[in-house]
Structures are given as C-alpha cells and as structure tokens.
Design a protein around this motif. Sequence first.
Motif, mmCIF file in Angstrom:
data_model
loop_
_atom_site.group_PDB
_atom_site.id
_atom_site.type_symbol
_atom_site.label_atom_id
_atom_site.label_comp_id
_atom_site.label_asym_id
_atom_site.label_seq_id
_atom_site.Cartn_x
_atom_site.Cartn_y
_atom_site.Cartn_z
ATOM 1 N N ILE A 51 0.762 -1.249 0.115
ATOM 2 C CA ILE A 51 0.177 0.126 0.007
ATOM 3 C C ILE A 51 0.835 1.294 -0.168
ATOM 4 C CG2 ILE A 51 -1.945 -1.123 0.944
ATOM 5 C CD1 ILE A 51 -1.228 0.093 3.819
ATOM 6 N N ALA A 52 2.079 1.254 0.562
ATOM 7 C CA ALA A 52 2.937 2.345 0.372
ATOM 8 C C ALA A 52 2.513 3.514 0.827
ATOM 9 C CB ALA A 52 3.435 2.475 -1.164
ATOM 10 N N ALA A 53 2.050 3.452 2.196
ATOM 11 C CA ALA A 53 1.404 4.470 2.657
ATOM 12 C C ALA A 53 2.251 5.802 3.011
ATOM 13 C CB ALA A 53 0.931 4.129 4.119
ATOM 14 N N ASP A 54 3.574 5.764 3.094
ATOM 15 C CA ASP A 54 4.249 6.833 3.157
ATOM 16 C C ASP A 54 5.246 7.157 2.074
ATOM 17 O OD1 ASP A 54 3.627 6.766 6.174
ATOM 18 O OD2 ASP A 54 5.316 5.288 6.690
ATOM 19 N N HIS A 55 4.952 6.512 0.936
ATOM 20 C CA HIS A 55 5.450 6.773 -0.195
ATOM 21 C C HIS A 55 5.188 8.263 -0.765
ATOM 22 C CE1 HIS A 55 7.317 6.563 -4.367
ATOM 23 N NE2 HIS A 55 8.077 5.632 -3.604
ATOM 24 N N PRO A 56 6.047 9.096 -1.355
ATOM 25 C CA PRO A 56 5.644 10.540 -1.803
ATOM 26 C C PRO A 56 4.686 10.269 -2.906
ATOM 27 C CG PRO A 56 7.962 10.044 -2.046
ATOM 28 C CD PRO A 56 7.588 9.191 -1.172
ATOM 29 N N ARG A 58 2.295 7.883 -3.816
ATOM 30 C CA ARG A 58 1.800 6.570 -3.402
ATOM 31 C C ARG A 58 1.186 5.650 -4.752
ATOM 32 N NH1 ARG A 58 -2.954 5.848 1.084
ATOM 33 N NH2 ARG A 58 -2.992 3.430 0.796
ATOM 34 N N GLY A 59 0.508 6.436 -5.518
ATOM 35 C CA GLY A 59 -0.277 5.964 -6.609
ATOM 36 C C GLY A 59 0.336 5.276 -7.558
ATOM 37 N N ALA A 60 1.636 5.766 -8.164
ATOM 38 C CA ALA A 60 2.468 5.007 -9.041
ATOM 39 C C ALA A 60 3.234 3.878 -8.432
ATOM 40 C CB ALA A 60 3.578 5.872 -9.454
ATOM 41 N N ALA A 61 3.566 4.254 -6.839
ATOM 42 C CA ALA A 61 4.229 3.055 -6.375
ATOM 43 C C ALA A 61 3.520 1.879 -6.088
ATOM 44 C CB ALA A 61 4.791 3.388 -5.128
ATOM 45 N N VAL A 62 2.049 2.096 -5.741
ATOM 46 C CA VAL A 62 1.092 0.909 -5.376
ATOM 47 C C VAL A 62 1.026 0.135 -6.822
ATOM 48 C CG1 VAL A 62 -1.274 0.374 -5.001
ATOM 49 C CG2 VAL A 62 -0.183 2.077 -3.753
ATOM 50 N N ALA A 63 1.023 0.939 -7.769
ATOM 51 C CA ALA A 63 0.517 0.214 -9.192
ATOM 52 C C ALA A 63 2.039 -0.736 -9.574
ATOM 53 C CB ALA A 63 0.451 1.442 -10.370
ATOM 54 N N ARG A 64 3.091 -0.212 -9.400
ATOM 55 C CA ARG A 64 4.342 -0.749 -9.644
ATOM 56 C C ARG A 64 4.339 -2.164 -8.688
ATOM 57 N NH1 ARG A 64 6.600 4.137 -9.918
ATOM 58 N NH2 ARG A 64 7.723 4.020 -7.722
ATOM 59 N N ARG A 65 4.314 -1.774 -7.713
ATOM 60 C CA ARG A 65 4.489 -2.840 -6.470
ATOM 61 C C ARG A 65 3.488 -4.215 -6.912
ATOM 62 N NH1 ARG A 65 5.820 0.361 -0.933
ATOM 63 N NH2 ARG A 65 7.666 1.223 -1.953
ATOM 64 N N THR A 66 2.248 -3.627 -7.102
ATOM 65 C CA THR A 66 1.116 -4.758 -7.583
ATOM 66 C C THR A 66 1.445 -5.276 -8.559
ATOM 67 O OG1 THR A 66 -0.397 -3.102 -6.446
ATOM 68 C CG2 THR A 66 -1.209 -4.800 -7.766
ATOM 69 N N ALA A 67 1.792 -4.672 -9.806
ATOM 70 C CA ALA A 67 2.319 -5.359 -10.973
ATOM 71 C C ALA A 67 3.416 -6.412 -10.638
ATOM 72 C CB ALA A 67 2.763 -4.495 -11.945
ATOM 73 N N GLY A 68 4.287 -5.966 -9.889
ATOM 74 C CA GLY A 68 5.466 -6.855 -9.497
ATOM 75 C C GLY A 68 4.998 -8.083 -8.606
#
Length: 218
Positions: A51-56, A58-68
């Motif tokens: 969920i990358a709650a503290d990532h600046p 967050r939307g792009a990080a969640v998409a990349r991590r979910t795809a991974g």
Amino acid sequence: MTTESEADTLELPPVPEFGTGRPRWAAQRIHPRRLARGHLTQWARLRAWTIAADHPARGAAVARRTAGLAFTALLAWRTGHQQPQLLALAAGAYTVTAWRAGRPVPPTPPTEEELRRRVVLGVQHLIGDDPAVFLRDVYDAFRARPAAAHLDDARLRAVLLDCGITIHRSVRVSPTKTGNSGIKAADITALLSPTPVDAPSEAVDAGQPPTEGGVDPA
C-alpha cells in the motif's frame, strides 16, 4: 548451555492446544504458534509495503508494486507446474523466514522517569481519599513488595526524595491521626499534574504581538 534458538523457544509459554504429549515435548508443541505469528508478521509487512502509505508518489508506487507481485505470483504458479521441487524449496524457505520473524521480542525495560512515576502512583494509591499518609505506612507498604523488601528506611526515604516527593515532619491523616511525618496528597497531585505554562511577564496590547520571550498562557 542453551543456544540462541533454544532460548527463543523456551521463552514462550506452553500452548495446550498444540498436542498433549509428554512434558519433554512441550517446547516442540510451541513451534506452531511461533510459525503462525511469524506468518502474520510477514503478511503485515507485505501489506504495508504494497500500500506504500508513506511513499511520496503513492499511486504510482502501488501500481508498480502490485504489478510486481502479480508477475511473481504468475512465475511461481508456472514454476510449480514445471518444477515442483523448486516450489517445495520455496515453501521451506518461507517456513524458515516465518520462524525467524516469529522470534519473541523481549520487553523494553522502563526508563528512570517511568520508574519514578510508578513510585509516585504507588504513593497516591496508598493515600487514597485521605489528605495525607504517614511515612511509616509508606515504608511498610513498599517493604511488603519483593523488589523493596531488602531496603531499610534510609534507602526508601532516598527513593522518595529522588522521585521529587516532599516529606513533611507532621501531617494530618484524619481528625484523630496527626503529628507524625508523612506525605500530603496535594504534593502527589502536583507531581502527577502537567507543568503549567508561565504567562508573559509584561502586558501585551490588543492587536500587537507579544514581546520576545513571552509565552501565551495555557
């Protein structure tokens, strides 16, 4: 001599629901609970990473991590069909990581400030609804505890003074009990209350900022 892995196992209390074998197998019956706790810990870490709650961003990080994660799951599924032995090795590795993640964490020792506050709270409990308590009653109550059973009056008095407790030469516990040294309830309440903020020393006109060093009243 007990090894580190054995010490981690023996620190856990016995779990009756995992088997009813002989007492010598009590440590082995603890293992499933540690594995379950490690499994939950790892899943919580994975969820927090996803969920990358503290990532600046967050939307792009969640998409990349979910795809991974989806690609990894697909790769594991294909590998399980083509080479089942690798899937067994992966399950064994996950079990080891869950075992390590479920290691019991020793409790954090209290700080000196927390210990002082516990002493003050103990004195407050002894006072109750009375205006004060005799010092002799405080000594007897503290010495009844195993941690303070070996302390004499001088050391107990030093502990009270170190906690900031004022000892009066004469206090009135009730209309019929007075004259002995003790501790007043008002002093204990003042120690447990937050420190008030001082008001500005100089008057401030309306609409003007306070002078340097002035503090607004609480």
